[in-house]
Design a protein around this motif. Structure first.
Motif, short mmCIF file in Angstrom:
data_model
loop_
_atom_site.label_atom_id
_atom_site.label_comp_id
_atom_site.label_asym_id
_atom_site.label_seq_id
_atom_site.Cartn_x
_atom_site.Cartn_y
_atom_site.Cartn_z
N GLY A 133 0.80 -1.21 0.00
CA GLY A 133 0.00 0.00 0.00
C GLY A 133 0.83 1.26 0.00
N ALA A 134 2.05 1.15 0.54
CA ALA A 134 2.96 2.30 0.58
C ALA A 134 3.79 2.42 -0.69
CB ALA A 134 3.88 2.20 1.79
N GLY A 135 3.59 1.48 -1.62
CA GLY A 135 4.31 1.54 -2.89
C GLY A 135 5.71 0.98 -2.85
N VAL A 136 6.01 0.12 -1.88
CA VAL A 136 7.33 -0.49 -1.78
C VAL A 136 7.32 -1.80 -2.57
CG1 VAL A 136 9.10 -1.37 -0.21
CG2 VAL A 136 7.69 0.57 0.47
N ALA A 137 8.32 -1.99 -3.43
CA ALA A 137 8.29 -3.08 -4.40
C ALA A 137 8.74 -4.43 -3.85
CB ALA A 137 9.15 -2.72 -5.62
N VAL A 138 9.56 -4.42 -2.80
CA VAL A 138 10.17 -5.65 -2.30
C VAL A 138 10.13 -5.64 -0.77
CG1 VAL A 138 12.27 -7.07 -2.27
CG2 VAL A 138 11.75 -5.66 -4.28
N ALA A 139 9.89 -6.80 -0.17
CA ALA A 139 10.02 -6.97 1.27
C ALA A 139 11.14 -7.96 1.54
CB ALA A 139 8.71 -7.47 1.89
N GLY A 140 11.76 -7.83 2.70
CA GLY A 140 12.85 -8.75 3.02
C GLY A 140 12.98 -8.97 4.51
N LEU A 141 13.63 -10.08 4.86
CA LEU A 141 13.91 -10.38 6.27
C LEU A 141 15.02 -11.40 6.36
CD1 LEU A 141 12.24 -13.22 6.19
CD2 LEU A 141 10.36 -11.88 7.08
N THR A 142 15.62 -11.48 7.55
CA THR A 142 16.48 -12.61 7.90
C THR A 142 15.72 -13.41 8.96
OG1 THR A 142 17.65 -11.25 9.54
CG2 THR A 142 18.63 -11.44 7.35
N VAL A 143 15.93 -14.71 8.98
CA VAL A 143 15.01 -15.55 9.75
C VAL A 143 15.75 -16.45 10.73
CG1 VAL A 143 13.46 -15.54 7.78
CG2 VAL A 143 14.93 -17.50 8.11
N SER A 144 15.12 -16.70 11.87
CA SER A 144 15.63 -17.67 12.82
C SER A 144 15.01 -19.05 12.57
CB SER A 144 15.36 -17.23 14.26
OG SER A 144 14.00 -16.91 14.45
N GLU A 145 13.78 -19.08 12.04
CA GLU A 145 13.11 -20.33 11.70
C GLU A 145 12.77 -20.30 10.21
OE1 GLU A 145 10.26 -22.05 14.66
OE2 GLU A 145 10.41 -20.04 15.55
N ALA A 146 13.50 -21.09 9.44
CA ALA A 146 13.41 -20.98 7.98
C ALA A 146 12.17 -21.61 7.37
CB ALA A 146 14.66 -21.61 7.35
N THR A 147 11.39 -22.34 8.16
CA THR A 147 10.23 -23.03 7.58
C THR A 147 8.95 -22.20 7.64
OG1 THR A 147 9.79 -24.08 9.73
CG2 THR A 147 11.18 -25.29 8.16
N ILE A 148 9.02 -21.01 8.22
CA ILE A 148 7.80 -20.23 8.43
C ILE A 148 7.42 -19.39 7.22
CG2 ILE A 148 6.82 -18.31 9.77
CD1 ILE A 148 8.41 -19.29 12.17
N TYR A 149 8.38 -18.79 6.55
CA TYR A 149 8.09 -17.64 5.71
C TYR A 149 7.76 -17.95 4.25
CZ TYR A 149 9.60 -15.21 9.84
OH TYR A 149 9.68 -14.76 11.13
N GLU A 150 8.02 -19.15 3.82
CA GLU A 150 7.71 -19.50 2.44
C GLU A 150 6.21 -19.39 2.16
OE1 GLU A 150 8.55 -23.11 -0.76
OE2 GLU A 150 9.66 -23.02 1.12
N ARG A 151 5.38 -19.68 3.16
CA ARG A 151 3.93 -19.63 2.97
C ARG A 151 3.44 -18.22 2.68
NH1 ARG A 151 2.84 -21.27 9.20
NH2 ARG A 151 4.68 -22.49 8.65
N TYR A 152 4.27 -17.21 2.99
CA TYR A 152 3.89 -15.82 2.71
C TYR A 152 4.55 -15.28 1.45
CZ TYR A 152 2.51 -16.46 7.54
OH TYR A 152 1.96 -16.96 8.70
N GLY A 153 5.19 -16.15 0.69
CA GLY A 153 5.80 -15.76 -0.57
C GLY A 153 7.27 -15.38 -0.49
N PHE A 154 7.84 -15.42 0.71
CA PHE A 154 9.28 -15.16 0.84
C PHE A 154 10.07 -16.36 0.34
CE2 PHE A 154 7.51 -12.28 4.01
CZ PHE A 154 8.29 -11.14 3.86
N ALA A 155 11.29 -16.10 -0.08
CA ALA A 155 12.15 -17.19 -0.52
C ALA A 155 13.61 -16.83 -0.23
CB ALA A 155 11.97 -17.46 -2.00
N SER A 156 14.41 -17.84 0.01
CA SER A 156 15.84 -17.64 0.20
C SER A 156 16.43 -17.12 -1.11
CB SER A 156 16.50 -18.97 0.59
OG SER A 156 17.90 -18.83 0.64
N ALA A 157 17.00 -15.92 -1.06
CA ALA A 157 17.47 -15.27 -2.28
C ALA A 157 18.93 -14.84 -2.19
CB ALA A 157 16.61 -14.04 -2.59
#
Length: 432
Positions: A133-157
């Motif tokens: 909604g704010a017009g930001v094209a990409v989201a990112g994070l570093t993770v402690s539990e790698a199995t959580i975030y794929e369901r939200y469209g994140f991927a190891s890049a």
């Protein structure tokens, strides 16, 4: 660049959580009670010790620069702990040929007393809707539990490598350098790490901007550091007197051996000479048996700087995770190493990147990205996670095709690699 502090909480997540008698709101950065409750809840979520009043006071300045969100029990009094936390800010992400604004997500916690209530889902989806909604094209994070975030469209890049070296066995076979390595006090180390990171982060895809508290912690200057006096620092000064590299490290005695292991907490350089000189300092340090460092690029030249490569264990692992939200804005923000003309069909259960897109890049590396009819024949069919994986140039489309994550001909997958991959492996040298 968008200021995340001006972005309200997502109304969809707010409504869903309200139906469960939970309040989803921004934390008041001007409130002592709200700030302390957020920081203590975050520490509890990451299994850290309860922060001292001095740590809370020191951390307030950083917290004030970020968009902090908490989930609270309905009718919770002022100063009550949130049962879940997340914070975010917009930072430049280095991509091939330039930068793109990235919605950085951190401090994601859910209390052990509130599991299985959809809170994490609403936190993450709420952040993505706020960013989009704010017009930001990409989201990112570093993770402690790698199995959580794929369901939200994140991927190891942005993979990283952990390096462990048997120093006596590996030896040294690197080049001589004209500069010098010198010890520095922790205050100088903090300043050098900050300045060098800002220079080096534009040299490789995947890096983000740092912040003062990050370098204070690495240099052993942060309030509450467990062993600040154990942190040592060196820097490399070239023949012209310019600082080109720095390293923060600690030494831990190996029981009964009169020797020590060296843990490098951060190693940064802007020239190949600086990198070689700092590696040489570590491997030839008196009485050091093993050298260990994480968050190195997967193409670190260390295996070619030693006499015996079998003394070096370089283990790649996931580190930087990305999630594309605006396909044309993200893809047109970077350049490409080879001409490309393909139609992507992107599948996105959350809808942000869903659709068919044509990417055309020319000899100058710039790209034009346009939406095409969803019924058009696609050259590449992939989920948003696969597209996010290859975006920074560190993951092979050919490998994703072999894993069934990307559907295209062999030739098209190879063409994607030729265009998307970077000459130097992407790097994210810090946690956030």
């Amino acid at each position: 660049m968008t200021d995340a502090l001006t972005v309200p909480v997502d109304p969809v997540s707010a409504g869903r959580l309200a139906a469960k008698n939970l309040v989803y709101r921004l934390v008041d950065n001007g409130s002592d009670a709200d700030t302390e409750a957020f920081l203590r809840a975050e520490a509890r979520g990451f299994l850290d010790a309860d922060p001292t009043p001095e740590q809370i006071a020191a951390d307030r300045a950083l917290l004030a620069t970020r968009r902090n969100v908490g989930v609270f029990e309905e009718n919770a009094p002022d100063g009550a702990f949130p049962v879940a936390t997340v914070n975010s800010w917009v930072t430049p992400l280095t991509v091939p040929g330039g930068e793109v604004g990235m919605w950085a997500i951190s401090a994601v916690t859910v209390s052990g007393t509130h599991r299985r209530r959809g809170i994490a889902r609403n936190l993450l989806e709420g952040e993505l809707r706020a960013a989009a909604g704010a017009g930001v094209a990409v989201a990112g994070l570093t993770v402690s539990e790698a199995t959580i975030y794929e369901r939200y469209g994140f991927a190891s890049a942005i993979p990283a490598a952990k390096v462990s070296i048997d120093a006596p066995r590996a030896g040294w076979n690197g080049p001589a350098t004209d500069g010098r390595v010198e010890y520095v006090e922790r205050e100088t180390l903090q300043k050098d790490l900050s300045a060098l990171h800002e220079q080096a982060r534009t040299q490789r895809s995947g890096q983000i901007a740092g912040w003062d508290a990050r370098w204070e912690r690495i240099a052993g200057l942060s309030v509450g550091h467990t062993a600040p006096r154990a942190v040592r620092g060196v820097r490399y000064v070239d023949a012209d007197g310019a600082v080109r590299g720095a390293m923060a490290y600690t030494l831990k005695e190996v029981a009964g051996s009169f020797r020590a292991d060296m843990e490098i907490h951060h190693l940064t350089s802007t020239t190949t000479d600086a990198l070689a000189a700092l590696w040489r300092f570590a491997l030839q340090h008196d009485l050091v048996s093993k050298v260990v460092v994480d968050l190195r690029p997967t193409d670190d030249p260390i295996t070619w700087l030693v006499t015996d490569q079998r003394g070096v264990d370089l283990t790649p692992h996931d580190h930087g995770w990305l999630r594309l939200l605006d396909v044309p804005a993200a893809l047109s923000a970077r350049t490409y190493r080879a001409p490309l003309d393909v139609v992507f069909r992107v599948e996105d259960p959350l809808g942000f990147a869903e659709g068919s897109w044509r990417l055309t890049s020319g000899a100058d590396g710039t790209a034009d990205v346009t939406r095409v009819d969803d019924g058009a024949e696609a050259d590449v069919i992939l989920g948003v996670g696969a597209l996010s994986s290859i975006y920074a140039g560190g993951v092979s489309a050919v490998r994703l095709r072999a894993a069934g994550r990307l559907h295209a001909s062999t030739e098209t997958a190879a063409a994607l690699d030729d265009a998307f991959r970077t000459a130097d492996a992407p790097l994210l040298g810090i946690w956030y």
